[in-house]
Write an enzyme that holds these catalytic residues in place. Sequence first.
Site, PDB file in Angstrom:
ATOM      1  N   GLU A 252      43.393  40.865  52.967  1.00  9.47           N
ATOM      2  CA  GLU A 252      44.130  42.187  53.063  1.00  9.47           C
ATOM      3  C   GLU A 252      44.906  41.219  51.901  1.00  9.47           C
ATOM      4  O   GLU A 252      45.230  42.727  50.990  1.00  9.47           O
ATOM      5  CB  GLU A 252      45.019  42.071  54.038  1.00  9.47           C
ATOM      6  CG  GLU A 252      44.193  42.965  55.703  1.00  9.47           C
ATOM      7  CD  GLU A 252      44.485  42.345  56.241  1.00  9.47           C
ATOM      8  OE1 GLU A 252      44.781  43.953  57.368  1.00  9.47           O
ATOM      9  OE2 GLU A 252      45.705  42.108  56.457  1.00  9.47           O
TER      10      GLU A 252
ATOM     11  N   GLU B  95      38.727  39.839  62.395  1.00 10.47           N
ATOM     12  CA  GLU B  95      39.399  40.040  63.140  1.00 10.47           C
ATOM     13  C   GLU B  95      38.528  39.920  63.903  1.00 10.47           C
ATOM     14  O   GLU B  95      38.760  39.668  65.246  1.00 10.47           O
ATOM     15  CB  GLU B  95      40.230  40.656  63.536  1.00 10.47           C
ATOM     16  CG  GLU B  95      41.190  40.492  61.769  1.00 10.47           C
ATOM     17  CD  GLU B  95      41.253  40.760  60.133  1.00 10.47           C
ATOM     18  OE1 GLU B  95      42.181  40.552  59.944  1.00 10.47           O
ATOM     19  OE2 GLU B  95      40.180  41.259  59.986  1.00 10.47           O
TER      20      GLU B  95
END
Length: 255
Positions: A109, A129
């Site tokens: 990210e 995740e």
Amino acid sequence: MTAPLIFEIEGQVGIITYNRPEKLNAMTPEMAELMVDAVNRCNDDDVIRAVVLTGTGKAFCAGSDISLLDSYATPWDFRNRTEYCDALRALRKPSIAAINGYAFGGGLEMALSCDIRIAAETARMAAPEIKLGWIGGGGMTALLAHSIGPSNAAMMVMTGEPIDAQKALNWGLVSETHPTDALRARAVEIAATIAARAPIAAETAKDNLAAAFNMPLEQAIAYERDLQTICFATEDANEGRAAFAAKRQPLFRRR
């Protein structure tokens, strides 16, 4: 103790280095605060005109240190934590991610939050995740969809499996790949090239690129024209035209 995040200046380039190699540069709350400080320094220092982000050891950044996630008293405390991706997106100067190794979770990210991404040939990127029961919260899905398209983004966020640097290049996630030992120098070279341009125009281009993703086409074009007009009114724009007429290199002063 060695600082977990190192901030340096080389010429007109700020360099932020994640420095927990024994933990694959996994981010801690302390590192998030240090990121805020580094970004503020870059924004406030007119000498710094572009910023490089990279990591030490085998990783760019493996995301948040999972061992510390249970330290938040409530989910609401977790929601309102100092978010390192938000801190990075507050950077007004053009940014280059030099992805030297693993860029997983929040590390990916942060790379996606940079304006330009280049990678080591051995780098690997993932949105893992889902393997732990949640999804990214620092812009993963939106930024991936903008970068590599919805199908490729779905492949990454729904499987959690990593991709290698060549696939990242093919998908448009990164612009270039290089041998690991040449990566930082190439990132600084790109940053120095940007730093040599008119800095107000470079920062405006960064804003304009963000607007291009968030506005309908006609509004984006009108906004671009407004930003162009602002740039045209600067002393740097006058200097650029004068240098062009005199056949010399311009000297931009961020005015």
